[in-house]
Design a protein around this motif. Structure first.
Motif, PDB file in Angstrom:
ATOM      1  N   GLN A 269      -8.066  -0.283  -7.904  1.00 40.71           N
ATOM      2  CA  GLN A 269      -7.069   0.471  -8.182  1.00 40.71           C
ATOM      3  C   GLN A 269      -5.964   0.610  -7.303  1.00 40.71           C
ATOM      4  O   GLN A 269      -4.623   0.607  -7.236  1.00 40.71           O
ATOM      5  CB  GLN A 269      -7.583   1.992  -8.293  1.00 40.71           C
ATOM      6  N   VAL A 270      -6.263   0.401  -5.815  1.00 41.61           N
ATOM      7  CA  VAL A 270      -5.490   0.533  -4.835  1.00 41.61           C
ATOM      8  C   VAL A 270      -4.523  -0.882  -4.850  1.00 41.61           C
ATOM      9  O   VAL A 270      -3.438  -0.789  -4.640  1.00 41.61           O
ATOM     10  CB  VAL A 270      -6.097   0.280  -3.345  1.00 41.61           C
ATOM     11  N   LYS A 271      -5.203  -1.979  -5.124  1.00 39.95           N
ATOM     12  CA  LYS A 271      -4.410  -3.391  -5.325  1.00 39.95           C
ATOM     13  C   LYS A 271      -3.470  -3.050  -6.450  1.00 39.95           C
ATOM     14  O   LYS A 271      -2.265  -3.577  -6.370  1.00 39.95           O
ATOM     15  CB  LYS A 271      -5.591  -4.231  -5.485  1.00 39.95           C
ATOM     16  N   ASP A 272      -3.820  -2.545  -7.501  1.00 37.01           N
ATOM     17  CA  ASP A 272      -2.906  -2.386  -8.684  1.00 37.01           C
ATOM     18  C   ASP A 272      -1.911  -1.445  -8.352  1.00 37.01           C
ATOM     19  O   ASP A 272      -0.838  -1.806  -8.923  1.00 37.01           O
ATOM     20  CB  ASP A 272      -3.678  -1.796 -10.028  1.00 37.01           C
ATOM     21  N   LYS A 273      -1.872  -0.173  -7.633  1.00 38.70           N
ATOM     22  CA  LYS A 273      -0.839   0.444  -7.250  1.00 38.70           C
ATOM     23  C   LYS A 273       0.238  -0.391  -6.434  1.00 38.70           C
ATOM     24  O   LYS A 273       1.244  -0.212  -6.798  1.00 38.70           O
ATOM     25  CB  LYS A 273      -1.391   1.910  -6.587  1.00 38.70           C
ATOM     26  N   ARG A 274      -0.366  -0.971  -5.508  1.00 33.31           N
ATOM     27  CA  ARG A 274       0.358  -1.706  -4.609  1.00 33.31           C
ATOM     28  C   ARG A 274       1.140  -2.831  -5.186  1.00 33.31           C
ATOM     29  O   ARG A 274       2.522  -3.005  -5.247  1.00 33.31           O
ATOM     30  CB  ARG A 274      -0.403  -2.413  -3.319  1.00 33.31           C
TER      31      ARG A 274
ATOM     32  N   ILE B 268       3.736  -1.275  -7.531  1.00 33.35           N
ATOM     33  CA  ILE B 268       5.066  -0.768  -6.460  1.00 33.35           C
ATOM     34  C   ILE B 268       5.970  -2.082  -6.159  1.00 33.35           C
ATOM     35  O   ILE B 268       7.114  -2.026  -6.217  1.00 33.35           O
ATOM     36  CB  ILE B 268       4.526  -0.204  -5.202  1.00 33.35           C
ATOM     37  N   LEU B 269       5.298  -3.135  -5.759  1.00 29.17           N
ATOM     38  CA  LEU B 269       6.031  -4.407  -5.750  1.00 29.17           C
ATOM     39  C   LEU B 269       6.928  -4.918  -6.861  1.00 29.17           C
ATOM     40  O   LEU B 269       8.055  -5.299  -6.586  1.00 29.17           O
ATOM     41  CB  LEU B 269       5.041  -5.314  -4.933  1.00 29.17           C
TER      42      LEU B 269
ATOM     43  N   THR C 273       2.731   8.179  -2.657  1.00 29.85           N
ATOM     44  CA  THR C 273       1.850   6.954  -2.783  1.00 29.85           C
ATOM     45  C   THR C 273       2.551   5.783  -2.460  1.00 29.85           C
ATOM     46  O   THR C 273       2.105   5.021  -1.696  1.00 29.85           O
ATOM     47  CB  THR C 273       1.383   6.793  -4.356  1.00 29.85           C
ATOM     48  N   LEU C 274       3.683   5.922  -2.946  1.00 31.32           N
ATOM     49  CA  LEU C 274       4.520   4.431  -2.366  1.00 31.32           C
ATOM     50  C   LEU C 274       4.650   4.427  -0.740  1.00 31.32           C
ATOM     51  O   LEU C 274       4.344   3.420  -0.303  1.00 31.32           O
ATOM     52  CB  LEU C 274       5.908   4.598  -2.970  1.00 31.32           C
ATOM     53  N   PHE C 275       4.633   5.407  -0.076  1.00 29.56           N
ATOM     54  CA  PHE C 275       4.807   5.494   1.377  1.00 29.56           C
ATOM     55  C   PHE C 275       3.569   5.505   1.932  1.00 29.56           C
ATOM     56  O   PHE C 275       3.136   4.966   3.125  1.00 29.56           O
ATOM     57  CB  PHE C 275       5.634   7.024   1.724  1.00 29.56           C
TER      58      PHE C 275
ATOM     59  N   LEU D 294       8.450  -1.892   2.666  1.00 32.03           N
ATOM     60  CA  LEU D 294       8.652  -2.553   1.120  1.00 32.03           C
ATOM     61  C   LEU D 294       9.501  -3.882   1.084  1.00 32.03           C
ATOM     62  O   LEU D 294       8.790  -4.691   0.208  1.00 32.03           O
ATOM     63  CB  LEU D 294       9.178  -1.427  -0.014  1.00 32.03           C
ATOM     64  N   ILE D 295      10.783  -3.674   1.384  1.00 31.03           N
ATOM     65  CA  ILE D 295      11.593  -4.973   1.153  1.00 31.03           C
ATOM     66  C   ILE D 295      10.961  -6.276   1.890  1.00 31.03           C
ATOM     67  O   ILE D 295      10.948  -7.297   1.414  1.00 31.03           O
ATOM     68  CB  ILE D 295      12.940  -4.770   1.414  1.00 31.03           C
ATOM     69  N   ASN D 296      10.343  -6.058   3.095  1.00 29.95           N
ATOM     70  CA  ASN D 296       9.847  -7.113   3.779  1.00 29.95           C
ATOM     71  C   ASN D 296       8.531  -7.553   3.365  1.00 29.95           C
ATOM     72  O   ASN D 296       8.335  -8.892   3.148  1.00 29.95           O
ATOM     73  CB  ASN D 296       9.607  -6.574   5.488  1.00 29.95           C
ATOM     74  N   SER D 297       7.685  -6.759   2.857  1.00 32.54           N
ATOM     75  CA  SER D 297       6.467  -7.142   2.221  1.00 32.54           C
ATOM     76  C   SER D 297       6.751  -7.927   0.917  1.00 32.54           C
ATOM     77  O   SER D 297       6.111  -8.978   0.563  1.00 32.54           O
ATOM     78  CB  SER D 297       5.587  -5.945   1.978  1.00 32.54           C
ATOM     79  N   LEU D 298       7.615  -7.372   0.120  1.00 28.38           N
ATOM     80  CA  LEU D 298       7.978  -8.121  -1.239  1.00 28.38           C
ATOM     81  C   LEU D 298       8.681  -9.487  -0.857  1.00 28.38           C
ATOM     82  O   LEU D 298       8.022 -10.501  -1.432  1.00 28.38           O
ATOM     83  CB  LEU D 298       9.158  -7.062  -1.939  1.00 28.38           C
ATOM     84  N   TYR D 299       9.506  -9.463  -0.117  1.00 28.40           N
ATOM     85  CA  TYR D 299      10.077 -11.069   0.492  1.00 28.40           C
ATOM     86  C   TYR D 299       8.907 -11.768   0.972  1.00 28.40           C
ATOM     87  O   TYR D 299       9.027 -13.196   0.468  1.00 28.40           O
ATOM     88  CB  TYR D 299      10.957 -10.527   1.396  1.00 28.40           C
ATOM     89  N   PHE D 300       7.973 -11.434   1.743  1.00 26.86           N
ATOM     90  CA  PHE D 300       6.991 -12.343   2.232  1.00 26.86           C
ATOM     91  C   PHE D 300       6.109 -12.724   0.995  1.00 26.86           C
ATOM     92  O   PHE D 300       5.771 -13.932   1.176  1.00 26.86           O
ATOM     93  CB  PHE D 300       6.075 -11.404   3.118  1.00 26.86           C
TER      94      PHE D 300
END
Length: 191
Positions: free
Chosen positions: A4-9, A12-13, A43-45, A54-60
């Motif tokens: 569930q944690v992975k799905d929310k993350r 969000i991405l 939850t996002l935070f 968020l943008i750095n994680s997404l970019y990576f």
């Protein structure tokens, strides 16, 4: 619970990718991302303390997927030119098949929101590309230009081809366009 944690993350991405490519960084609020992802803003935070995180994680993550796609199957090619062509083909096909991610990388590759640390970590994913270009220079198969410049031109050329394919009518032969783009690149690099 971990699933569930992975799905929310992941949600969000995915929502951030969609909204950042549609509206840009400044045009996208964390509330909009949360709503699109179907999670509370709090939850996002929990996953990403700031919008910049968020943008750095997404970019990576996106650049990692791109790197793995580009490198797929190059070890089976025997010559430098075949390896470079395989990278080219993989990159173009990834861009056509993953348009939002390709657009995101293009939009944010020079963004001031991508930290130096993220850029350095991402570059570790592309060592194989630097090694291949340096091998081509060392063996004299391509001109002795700056490896960084060659890689930048390679990437920018691929963006042109992906955009050409996506903007063309469906009668265009994607493989022909891909091949012609590679020949333009190759003729500019080879000795």
């Amino acid at each position: 619970m971990k699933e569930q944690v992975k799905d929310k993350r992941a949600a969000i991405l995915e929502a951030a990718l969609k909204l950042f490519t549609e509206r840009g960084f400044h045009g996208t609020s964390t509330a909009q991302i949360s709503k699109e992802a179907g999670v509370a803003t709090g939850t996002l935070f929990n996953y990403f303390p700031t919008k910049e995180d968020l943008i750095n994680s997404l970019y990576f993550e996106v650049k990692g997927r791109l790197s793995r796609s580009m490198g797929k199957g190059i070890e089976t090619e025997s010559t430098f030119q075949e390896k470079l062509k395989k990278l080219w083909s993989n990159l173009i096909n990834w861009g056509v098949d993953n348009q939002d991610e390709f657009l995101f990388v293009g939009q944010f590759c020079s963004s001031p929101y991508i930290t130096k640390f993220t850029r350095e970590e991402v570059m570790k994913e592309y060592v194989f590309l630097h090694n291949l270009v340096n091998e081509g220079i060392k063996t004299g198969e391509i001109r002795d230009f700056s490896a960084e410049l060659i890689i930048a031109m390679f990437y920018q050329g691929s963006r042109t081809i992906v955009n050409f394919i996506l903007d063309s009518d469906s009668s265009q032969d994607q493989n022909k366009v891909l091949e012609e783009g590679f020949q333009i690149l190759w003729k500019g690099l080879s000795k």
